[in-house]
Write a protein that holds these residues in place. Structure first.
Motif, short mmCIF file in Angstrom:
data_model
loop_
_atom_site.label_atom_id
_atom_site.label_comp_id
_atom_site.label_asym_id
_atom_site.label_seq_id
_atom_site.Cartn_x
_atom_site.Cartn_y
_atom_site.Cartn_z
N LEU A 223 -47.89 6.57 66.90
CA LEU A 223 -48.07 6.49 65.44
C LEU A 223 -47.11 5.49 64.79
N GLY A 224 -46.13 5.01 65.55
CA GLY A 224 -45.18 4.04 65.02
C GLY A 224 -44.15 4.65 64.10
N LEU A 225 -43.79 5.91 64.35
CA LEU A 225 -42.78 6.55 63.50
C LEU A 225 -41.41 5.91 63.68
N ASP A 226 -40.56 6.04 62.65
CA ASP A 226 -39.21 5.49 62.71
C ASP A 226 -38.40 6.21 63.78
N ARG A 227 -37.50 5.46 64.41
CA ARG A 227 -36.71 6.01 65.53
C ARG A 227 -35.85 7.20 65.09
N SER A 228 -35.36 7.16 63.83
CA SER A 228 -34.55 8.28 63.35
C SER A 228 -35.39 9.55 63.24
N LEU A 229 -36.67 9.41 62.87
CA LEU A 229 -37.56 10.57 62.80
C LEU A 229 -37.86 11.10 64.21
N ILE A 230 -38.01 10.18 65.16
CA ILE A 230 -38.29 10.59 66.54
C ILE A 230 -37.11 11.38 67.11
#
Length: 255
Positions: A223-230
């Motif tokens: 989904l291309g989520l931000d690394r901080s969210l991952i």
């Protein structure tokens, strides 16, 4: 340099004031010629006694700033520039009865403008004398040398402080990095312990926690989520069954 020139000029002006003190008793200054002659002597004294350059112009002004007398050094090599300056700025400080000095450039050369009060025989301050002092080449070179020395000293001090503090800063940064790594390791171990505790409630292995975490991260990356969210997702996915710890065996292990 300005303070030194002002200090030396002050001594000369005091002697000059003593010589013309009685001549300043009459506001119209009917003895103008006598004062003018004294003013010429002052220019010569300013050339001989300063040791920093030469006094190239001197003028006397009343309390209202009106010019009374003005004399210039005949040996000045740029009299036109001095005349232009005196016309645009009749004297340094109109109506001022305080000693003062200021730096200005005349004909692209650095000069010091000097101002001193003059008193009559009744010790009343009735006039102001202003002078234009041209710094000598040696004095200018000395000022430049001081600036260069100050700059070099400042750079040396900064370099010395840097060399002194650099090992300390690097040691502190190393310690901080180690503490951060230890904290990360501790957090991971806490996650592992909690995950194992969750798995032990209804299973013999915690593979399920890892499997859910890997699937969650794969979906998040797709989904291309931000690394901080991952990073937050990893903790949430790994501990998604944490509620099982609070559920009684009678309910959790019910067939």
């Amino acid at each position: 340099m300005g303070r030194l020139a002002s200090s030396r000029a002050s001594v000369i002006v005091v002697g000059f004031n003593d010589e013309i003190r009685q001549l300043l008793d009459h506001p119209p200054l009917t003895t103008e010629t006598a004062i003018r002659n004294k003013l010429k002597v002052l220019l010569i004294a300013g050339k001989l006694n300063f040791g920093l350059g030469a006094l190239i112009s001197a003028g006397i002004y009343d309390a209202d700033g009106k010019k009374i007398l003005l004399e210039k050094d005949a040996s000045c090599t740029y009299p036109d520039a001095v005349d232009t300056f005196m016309k645009t700025r009749d004297h340094l400080m109109p109506g001022s009865y305080k000693k003062a000095y200021a730096f200005h450039r005349i004909d692209k050369k650095p000069h010091i403008l000097l101002a001193y009060p003059l008193t009559n025989s009744r010790n009343e301050q009735v006039a102001v004398i202003n002078g234009i002092f041209a710094l000598s080449s040696a004095a200018i070179d000395e000022v430049k040398g001081r600036i260069v020395r100050t700059a070099v000293e400042a750079i040396g001090i900064v370099a010395l402080i840097t060399l002194t503090l650099y090992p300390i800063i690097m040691t502190l940064i190393g310690q901080l990095s180690k503490l951060a790594a230890d904290l990360l390791k501790s957090n991971i171990e806490i996650l592992q312990v909690l995950g194992s505790a969750i798995a032990k409630r209804d299973s013999d292995t915690d593979i399920h926690n890892y499997r859910v975490t890997i699937c969650s991260v794969s979906l998040a990356e797709a989904l291309g989520l931000d690394r901080s969210l991952i990073r937050g997702l990893i903790k949430g996915a790994f501990l998604h069954d944490v509620g099982k710890i609070g559920i009684s065996d009678r309910i959790l292990l019910k067939p």
